[in-house]
Write a protein that holds these residues in place. Structure first.
Motif, PDB file in Angstrom:
ATOM      1  N   GLU A  71      33.802 -12.875 -30.430  1.00 39.34           N
ATOM      2  CA  GLU A  71      32.705 -11.980 -30.813  1.00 39.34           C
ATOM      3  C   GLU A  71      33.217 -10.556 -31.016  1.00 39.34           C
ATOM      4  OE1 GLU A  71      29.504 -12.500 -31.698  1.00 39.34           O
ATOM      5  OE2 GLU A  71      30.093 -14.605 -31.630  1.00 39.34           O
ATOM      6  N   ARG A  72      34.122 -10.119 -30.163  1.00 36.30           N
ATOM      7  CA  ARG A  72      34.724  -8.779 -30.301  1.00 36.30           C
ATOM      8  C   ARG A  72      35.479  -8.671 -31.626  1.00 36.30           C
ATOM      9  NH1 ARG A  72      39.919  -7.357 -27.619  1.00 36.30           N
ATOM     10  NH2 ARG A  72      40.394  -5.346 -28.511  1.00 36.30           N
ATOM     11  N   TYR A  73      36.251  -9.696 -31.969  1.00 33.10           N
ATOM     12  CA  TYR A  73      36.998  -9.680 -33.227  1.00 33.10           C
ATOM     13  C   TYR A  73      36.045  -9.651 -34.422  1.00 33.10           C
ATOM     14  CZ  TYR A  73      40.630 -11.468 -30.031  1.00 33.10           C
ATOM     15  OH  TYR A  73      41.491 -11.657 -28.981  1.00 33.10           O
ATOM     16  N   LYS A  74      34.991 -10.452 -34.341  1.00 34.95           N
ATOM     17  CA  LYS A  74      34.014 -10.511 -35.430  1.00 34.95           C
ATOM     18  C   LYS A  74      33.344  -9.145 -35.616  1.00 34.95           C
ATOM     19  CE  LYS A  74      32.191 -14.323 -36.300  1.00 34.95           C
ATOM     20  NZ  LYS A  74      31.557 -15.508 -36.810  1.00 34.95           N
ATOM     21  N   ALA A  75      33.057  -8.459 -34.494  1.00 31.14           N
ATOM     22  CA  ALA A  75      32.462  -7.127 -34.563  1.00 31.14           C
ATOM     23  C   ALA A  75      33.392  -6.127 -35.237  1.00 31.14           C
ATOM     24  CB  ALA A  75      32.087  -6.645 -33.158  1.00 31.14           C
ATOM     25  N   LEU A  76      34.697  -6.380 -35.183  1.00 32.65           N
ATOM     26  CA  LEU A  76      35.679  -5.522 -35.844  1.00 32.65           C
ATOM     27  C   LEU A  76      35.799  -5.825 -37.336  1.00 32.65           C
ATOM     28  CD1 LEU A  76      38.567  -5.585 -33.204  1.00 32.65           C
ATOM     29  CD2 LEU A  76      37.160  -3.609 -33.822  1.00 32.65           C
ATOM     30  N   GLY A  77      35.152  -6.897 -37.787  1.00 27.41           N
ATOM     31  CA  GLY A  77      35.210  -7.267 -39.199  1.00 27.41           C
ATOM     32  C   GLY A  77      36.245  -8.327 -39.507  1.00 27.41           C
ATOM     33  N   VAL A  78      36.691  -9.034 -38.488  1.00 28.06           N
ATOM     34  CA  VAL A  78      37.663 -10.108 -38.676  1.00 28.06           C
ATOM     35  C   VAL A  78      36.927 -11.352 -39.163  1.00 28.06           C
ATOM     36  CG1 VAL A  78      39.313 -11.597 -37.475  1.00 28.06           C
ATOM     37  CG2 VAL A  78      39.209  -9.161 -36.943  1.00 28.06           C
ATOM     38  N   SER A  79      37.409 -11.926 -40.248  1.00 27.43           N
ATOM     39  CA  SER A  79      36.744 -13.094 -40.827  1.00 27.43           C
ATOM     40  C   SER A  79      37.159 -14.404 -40.175  1.00 27.43           C
ATOM     41  CB  SER A  79      37.049 -13.187 -42.327  1.00 27.43           C
ATOM     42  OG  SER A  79      36.530 -12.077 -42.996  1.00 27.43           O
ATOM     43  N   ASN A  80      38.435 -14.520 -39.826  1.00 33.69           N
ATOM     44  CA  ASN A  80      38.955 -15.760 -39.257  1.00 33.69           C
ATOM     45  C   ASN A  80      39.950 -15.456 -38.159  1.00 33.69           C
ATOM     46  OD1 ASN A  80      38.586 -16.321 -42.407  1.00 33.69           O
ATOM     47  ND2 ASN A  80      38.062 -18.144 -41.254  1.00 33.69           N
ATOM     48  N   VAL A  81      40.048 -16.391 -37.218  1.00 40.09           N
ATOM     49  CA  VAL A  81      41.024 -16.293 -36.133  1.00 40.09           C
ATOM     50  C   VAL A  81      41.849 -17.570 -36.144  1.00 40.09           C
ATOM     51  CG1 VAL A  81      41.355 -16.135 -33.637  1.00 40.09           C
ATOM     52  CG2 VAL A  81      39.542 -14.803 -34.740  1.00 40.09           C
ATOM     53  N   ILE A  82      43.149 -17.399 -36.190  1.00 41.01           N
ATOM     54  CA  ILE A  82      44.066 -18.532 -36.122  1.00 41.01           C
ATOM     55  C   ILE A  82      44.559 -18.617 -34.687  1.00 41.01           C
ATOM     56  CG2 ILE A  82      46.284 -19.443 -36.900  1.00 41.01           C
ATOM     57  CD1 ILE A  82      45.729 -17.949 -39.583  1.00 41.01           C
TER      58      ILE A  82
END
Length: 104
Positions: A71-82
């Protein structure tokens, strides 16, 4: 070139900040855990300096994939996490699939 992708590698977040404007990437893949300036800090600095916008696919790679971190990454505008560990033999294909999805 790897898997049809032209790459620019950077050994640190600081170096990525120096290189991103001249390279003009369509995709940025950052490791969450980097020395001195981690992936989230690097992405934040890129955004603050106007070096990236919503037309660039932003992805993180990390072993930290708990829901609150995602959720933190998504809030930063990250589209995908590998997730780490990942299969290096399929990484280019995975990134291409994310790119196709991003451009939907």
């Amino acid at each position: 070139m790897v898997g049809g992708l032209t790459l620019q590698t950077c050994e640190s977040g600081e170096r990525a900040l120096q290189e991103v404007e001249g390279f003009k990437p369509q995709i940025i893949l950052l490791d969450v855990m980097m020395p001195n300036m981690d992936g989230p800090e690097t992405l934040t600095a890129m955004r603050e300096r106007g070096l990236v916008d919503d037309s660039i696919l932003i992805m993180f790679m990390t072993a930290k994939v708990h829901p609150e971190e995602l959720e933190r990454y998504k809030a930063l505008g990250v589209s995908n996490v590998i997730s780490k560990p990942f299969d290096p033999m399929t990484l280019a294909d995975d990134i291409s699939a994310f790119w196709d999805e991003f451009n939907g």
